[in-house]
Write a protein that holds these residues in place. Structure first.
Motif, PDB file in Angstrom:
ATOM      1  N   VAL A 146      35.997  50.314  43.301  1.00  0.00           N
ATOM      2  CA  VAL A 146      36.072  50.732  44.697  1.00  0.00           C
ATOM      3  C   VAL A 146      36.682  49.597  45.508  1.00  0.00           C
ATOM      4  O   VAL A 146      36.169  48.472  45.485  1.00  0.00           O
ATOM      5  N   PRO A 147      37.778  49.833  46.226  1.00  0.00           N
ATOM      6  CA  PRO A 147      38.410  48.755  47.002  1.00  0.00           C
ATOM      7  C   PRO A 147      37.494  48.194  48.085  1.00  0.00           C
ATOM      8  O   PRO A 147      36.822  48.943  48.797  1.00  0.00           O
ATOM      9  N   VAL A 148      37.471  46.865  48.187  1.00  0.00           N
ATOM     10  CA  VAL A 148      36.768  46.169  49.268  1.00  0.00           C
ATOM     11  C   VAL A 148      37.793  45.612  50.258  1.00  0.00           C
ATOM     12  O   VAL A 148      37.657  45.748  51.469  1.00  0.00           O
TER      13      VAL A 148
ATOM     14  N   ALA B 232      41.383  53.144  43.141  1.00  0.00           N
ATOM     15  CA  ALA B 232      41.924  51.788  43.203  1.00  0.00           C
ATOM     16  C   ALA B 232      43.230  51.686  43.974  1.00  0.00           C
ATOM     17  O   ALA B 232      43.756  50.583  44.163  1.00  0.00           O
ATOM     18  N   GLY B 233      43.783  52.817  44.401  1.00  0.00           N
ATOM     19  CA  GLY B 233      45.001  52.775  45.195  1.00  0.00           C
ATOM     20  C   GLY B 233      46.250  52.491  44.401  1.00  0.00           C
ATOM     21  O   GLY B 233      47.209  51.908  44.928  1.00  0.00           O
ATOM     22  N   LEU B 234      46.279  52.897  43.133  1.00  0.00           N
ATOM     23  CA  LEU B 234      47.437  52.668  42.271  1.00  0.00           C
ATOM     24  C   LEU B 234      48.357  53.879  42.285  1.00  0.00           C
ATOM     25  O   LEU B 234      47.906  55.017  42.359  1.00  0.00           O
ATOM     26  N   THR B 235      49.659  53.616  42.177  1.00  0.00           N
ATOM     27  CA  THR B 235      50.586  54.707  41.909  1.00  0.00           C
ATOM     28  C   THR B 235      50.561  55.001  40.420  1.00  0.00           C
ATOM     29  O   THR B 235      49.940  54.267  39.629  1.00  0.00           O
TER      30      THR B 235
ATOM     31  N   GLY C  66      47.678  42.284  45.661  1.00  0.00           N
ATOM     32  CA  GLY C  66      46.334  41.803  45.368  1.00  0.00           C
ATOM     33  C   GLY C  66      45.259  42.629  46.038  1.00  0.00           C
ATOM     34  O   GLY C  66      45.454  43.185  47.120  1.00  0.00           O
ATOM     35  N   ALA C  67      44.096  42.722  45.397  1.00  0.00           N
ATOM     36  CA  ALA C  67      42.980  43.472  45.963  1.00  0.00           C
ATOM     37  C   ALA C  67      41.674  42.962  45.391  1.00  0.00           C
ATOM     38  O   ALA C  67      41.627  42.381  44.290  1.00  0.00           O
ATOM     39  N   LEU C  68      40.607  43.167  46.149  1.00  0.00           N
ATOM     40  CA  LEU C  68      39.249  42.904  45.687  1.00  0.00           C
ATOM     41  C   LEU C  68      38.540  44.240  45.536  1.00  0.00           C
ATOM     42  O   LEU C  68      38.571  45.071  46.432  1.00  0.00           O
TER      43      LEU C  68
END
Length: 495
Positions: A37-39, A440-443, A487-489
């Protein structure tokens, strides 16, 4: 060549006798299902994650330290807490082409940058914290990167180095971080194996502990990790009480314990706890209920990135031990398990391994060659999970691998292993999480590298850093939040 191969095989058989039964790399199988889950997203590459109170602090490689309130997860943004990009310099500088890693263009890969953050346990009242970072612009005629054939009789010429790593102390004054002093300026011969996300506050020692990589290149060409004179390649306790009032911002960088003494540093202000490290991430501490000496038993967990084909993590409850690199890679002699076409290399490290039989063996071992683990690439950290939210995981060691190319598109591996606390040198079975990336917001074509991992201080919430592109060395002056930053957390939650 045939004769050399025969010799290599003979040595391999001889050295195999040093590997105890039951410590081979274990197969892995899908197990617990979790979801990312994106933070925070649209960041530079995440190099370290630390939860302090209700806030998570996120180190990004170019030199921006971000801060996010965990009480407000409805948005995926964060604020800049500290920006040291001018101190770090330009990522990719002086780095050769690394086609074997997938970076054939010079300057497109790097392991330097803002590498770590840790807050004083009393941060809420005293505002004190420390950062660990690379100063890329400080160098002196760096040695040739590809030097694995250099022997142990040819030590590092310390007048030549790629960069200097800094340990700086800050204090928040009127809500703004203020630089206070430099505790360490460490010369590194090469750009890699800097020791990433490896700065921690030790609850056991009540001071800082720093894991230092061997200094870089391939195969630790100058055998720095086994050299007791060098700081690199060691787990170091930093006694803040002995460094009271000392500031090394204007002194020359050091490489050895003798260098420290020459600058008036008190004895044991920097002390080796463990040697033989290749490229460690942070230590995680577990205080058990078992009495030990004057207190209780502390078990430490430390991930170590491998060289050829073996990735490994250690569990240990005492110090003065040797993890074995460069001669040993996990529980195999370095290069022995590789599909190398260079028998001279296999011979070289097999012979060294026979001279170093009493190294400390790992708790977890897994292999690049194992189809059951989807042919992983490089371990990038571990964390001890102590929560109840993810069923069946409490008390287990969770760890990440940079990437596997077995999946399309490629993605990092999230794995775990149970811990046999009575036998910390016996390799445990490895399990691969079933990871849901739908949030996760990936294509459909984006990879996801796993770059860092940590829990909150109680070990009950689990976070990982990810990056959505092969080219992570981007314009470091690009503003955080810019479209295209990969980048992502993420928080790891039950599916």
């Amino acid at each position: 060549m045939k004769q050399l191969n025969t010799i290599a095989v003979a040595l391999a058989i001889a050295v195999a006798g040093l590997c105890p039964a039951g410590t081979r790399a274990q197969d892995a199988s899908p197990a617990i299902s979790v979801k990312l889950v994106p933070v925070v997203d649209r960041l530079h590459l995440v190099t370290d994650i630390n939860v302090v109170g209700n806030w998570v602090f996120i180190c990004t490689q170019p030199g921006v330290l971000m801060r996010k309130n965990l009480a407000s997860l409805s948005t995926h943004d964060a604020s800049v807490f500290l920006d040291i990009r001018p101190k770090v310099g330009m990522l990719g500088a002086r780095i050769p082409a690394l086609a074997g890693l997938g970076y054939p263009t010079p300057g497109t890969y790097d392991e330097r940058g803002l590498l770590g953050f840790v807050a004083d346990p009393a941060f809420a009242t005293n505002g004190r914290f420390w950062i660990w970072y690379s100063n890329i612009g400080q160098f002196s005629n760096p040695p040739n990167f590809f030097q694995w054939t250099v022997s142990t009789t040819q030590p590092w010429n310390m007048a030549r180095y790629d960069h200097v790593d800094y340990l700086d102390e800050y204090k928040v004054v009127d809500g703004v971080p203020k630089f206070m002093r430099t505790l360490l300026k460490l010369k590194r011969p090469y750009f890699n194996h800097t020791g990433f996300q490896s700065l921690v506050w030790s609850p056991e020692h009540k001071t800082l502990v720093l894991g230092l990589g061997d200094g870089g290149s391939e195969y630790d060409p100058n055998n720095i990790a086994q050299d007791d004179r060098q700081l690199s390649g060691k787990l170091i306790k930093i006694d803040l009480a002995k460094l009271a009032g000392m500031d090394f911002r204007n002194t020359a960088p050091v490489a050895t314990f003798a260098d420290l003494a020459a600058r008036g540093v008190p004895a044991d202000a920097f002390k080796t706890l463990v040697k033989g490290l290749r490229n460690p991430s942070k230590v995680h501490y577990e205080q058990t209920s078992e009495p030990a000496g004057d207190g209780f038993r502390w078990i430490k967990y430390l991930a170590n990135t491998g060289q050829d084909t073996i990735e490994f993590l250690h569990g240990f409850d005492h110090y003065g031990i040797n993890f074995g690199f460069r001669a040993w890679e996990g529980n195999f002699p370095t290069s022995l398990a590789a599909t190398s076409d260079d028998p001279a290399r296999t011979i070289m490290y097999a012979v060294e391994a026979t001279h170093l039989p009493n190294y400390y063996r790992p708790l977890v071992v897994y292999s690049h060659l194992d189809a059951a683990t989807n042919h992983p690439h490089a371990n990038t950290g571990s964390a001890l999970y102590l929560g109840d939210r993810i069923p069946g995981l409490k008390g287990d060691l969770v760890f990440i691998d940079w990437i596997t190319f077995d999946k399309s598109p490629p993605q990092g591996q999230l794995m775990y292993a149970s811990v046999n606390r009575a036998k910390l040198q016996r390799a445990n079975a490895v399990h691969v999480f079933n990871v849901d990336l739908s949030a996760a917001g990936l294509t459909s074509t984006q990879p996801l590298f796993f770059t860092s991992i940590n829990t909150d201080p109680a070990g009950k919430r689990l976070f990982v850093g990810g990056f959505k592109d092969f080219q992570f060395v981007v314009n470091q002056r690009q503003a955080v939040g810019s479209t295209g930053l990969g980048g992502a957390l993420y928080e790891v939650v039950p599916k």
